[in-house]
Design a protein around this motif. Structure first.
Motif, PDB file in Angstrom:
ATOM      1  N   UNK A  45      46.857  54.890  41.728  1.00 20.51           N
ATOM      2  CA  UNK A  45      46.564  54.371  43.027  1.00 20.51           C
ATOM      3  C   UNK A  45      46.002  52.999  43.312  1.00 20.51           C
ATOM      4  N   UNK A  46      45.361  52.321  42.279  1.00 20.50           N
ATOM      5  CA  UNK A  46      44.892  50.868  42.446  1.00 20.50           C
ATOM      6  C   UNK A  46      45.978  49.825  42.224  1.00 20.50           C
ATOM      7  N   UNK A  47      47.214  50.419  41.747  1.00 23.08           N
ATOM      8  CA  UNK A  47      48.265  49.767  41.474  1.00 23.08           C
ATOM      9  C   UNK A  47      49.413  49.617  42.491  1.00 23.08           C
ATOM     10  N   UNK A  48      49.086  50.451  43.555  1.00 17.64           N
ATOM     11  CA  UNK A  48      50.269  50.816  44.471  1.00 17.64           C
ATOM     12  C   UNK A  48      50.451  49.645  45.329  1.00 17.64           C
ATOM     13  N   UNK A  49      51.819  49.125  45.538  1.00 19.86           N
ATOM     14  CA  UNK A  49      52.368  47.963  46.346  1.00 19.86           C
ATOM     15  C   UNK A  49      53.735  48.295  46.516  1.00 19.86           C
ATOM     16  N   UNK A  50      54.548  47.406  47.303  1.00 16.82           N
ATOM     17  CA  UNK A  50      55.819  47.447  47.572  1.00 16.82           C
ATOM     18  C   UNK A  50      56.504  46.943  46.614  1.00 16.82           C
ATOM     19  N   UNK A  71      48.246  59.851  26.990  1.00 14.95           N
ATOM     20  CA  UNK A  71      47.542  59.181  27.913  1.00 14.95           C
ATOM     21  C   UNK A  71      48.074  59.056  29.193  1.00 14.95           C
ATOM     22  N   UNK A  72      49.299  58.968  29.405  1.00 17.84           N
ATOM     23  CA  UNK A  72      49.913  59.177  30.644  1.00 17.84           C
ATOM     24  C   UNK A  72      49.440  60.470  31.407  1.00 17.84           C
ATOM     25  N   UNK A  73      49.392  61.702  30.823  1.00 18.75           N
ATOM     26  CA  UNK A  73      48.843  62.746  31.662  1.00 18.75           C
ATOM     27  C   UNK A  73      47.725  62.346  32.276  1.00 18.75           C
ATOM     28  N   UNK A  74      46.639  62.033  31.251  1.00 19.92           N
ATOM     29  CA  UNK A  74      45.417  61.607  32.166  1.00 19.92           C
ATOM     30  C   UNK A  74      45.594  60.584  33.032  1.00 19.92           C
ATOM     31  N   UNK A  75      46.315  59.794  32.747  1.00 20.19           N
ATOM     32  CA  UNK A  75      46.336  58.590  34.029  1.00 20.19           C
ATOM     33  C   UNK A  75      46.885  59.197  35.294  1.00 20.19           C
ATOM     34  N   UNK A  76      47.897  59.894  35.077  1.00 21.25           N
ATOM     35  CA  UNK A  76      48.471  60.524  36.479  1.00 21.25           C
ATOM     36  C   UNK A  76      47.410  61.424  36.995  1.00 21.25           C
TER      37      UNK A  76
END
Length: 188
Positions: free
Chosen positions: A21-26, A10-15
């Motif tokens: 990108x929708x989860x990016x934050x500091x 799943x992670x390979x597809x996610x990346x």
């Protein structure tokens, strides 16, 4: 397929699909909060939604029963790091109704450990080293009192700034309703 294999596939597809990108934050919590909650699976998505928290809003620390079992253990260290290094300014302890820790029977748990291969010698060695497994594995009788105890452990920690409010809440794991156990703004 094993869990790890499924996760990695799943992670390979996610990346590859850049879904991250929708989860990016500091690393700094936008609401300047650190929340200690139970690790109960029912709270995984319900708790943030019930508290109006989005990705990046809080530092989330979890333990069985939302318990701070030792004032210098990893839970308290995580809270202090969130305050001193990541700009958190308040702490909220969130316990929940129908918590498995309220039914925790240390003797039953140790029996399961033996059934899974932990030897009597290991228990004996730990006991002779001064470790009281019955106490360490014990749950609690009253979730309200448990939340109050965790709040008090945090609030009275010698390394916690007096300016940090420490609150205690209970959440209903079915509806998400929050009840205040300790309002940290009072009696500061």
């Amino acid at each position: 397929m094993h869990n790890l294999d499924e996760i990695l596939a799943y992670n390979r597809q996610f990346v590859a699909n850049k879904e991250y990108e929708k989860y990016q934050t500091t690393k700094f919590p936008d609401k300047r909060l650190v929340v200690l909650s139970c690790m109960d699976t029912r709270l995984e998505e319900l708790l943030p939604k019930a508290m109006n928290m989005r990705n990046g809003d809080i530092k989330h620390v979890k333990s069985a029963g939302a318990i701070v079992s030792h004032p210098f253990g990893s839970i308290m260290r995580s809270i202090l790091v969130a305050i001193y290094e990541l700009n958190a300014a308040e702490v909220i302890v969130v316990g929940h109704y129908d918590c498995g820790m309220s039914a925790m029977d240390s003797s039953r748990t140790m029996t399961k450990m033996m059934e899974q291969g932990v030897s009597a010698q290991t228990f004996s060695t730990l006991q002779h080293a001064g470790i009281n497994l019955n106490q360490w594995l014990r749950g609690f009788d009253c979730v309200d009192d448990s939340v109050k105890n965790s709040v008090e452990t945090i609030k009275n920690h010698p390394l916690l700034p007096e300016s940090v409010a420490v609150h205690g809440l209970l959440i209903d794991p079915v509806t998400g309703k929050l009840d205040v156990v300790v309002n940290g703004y009072e009696n500061r």
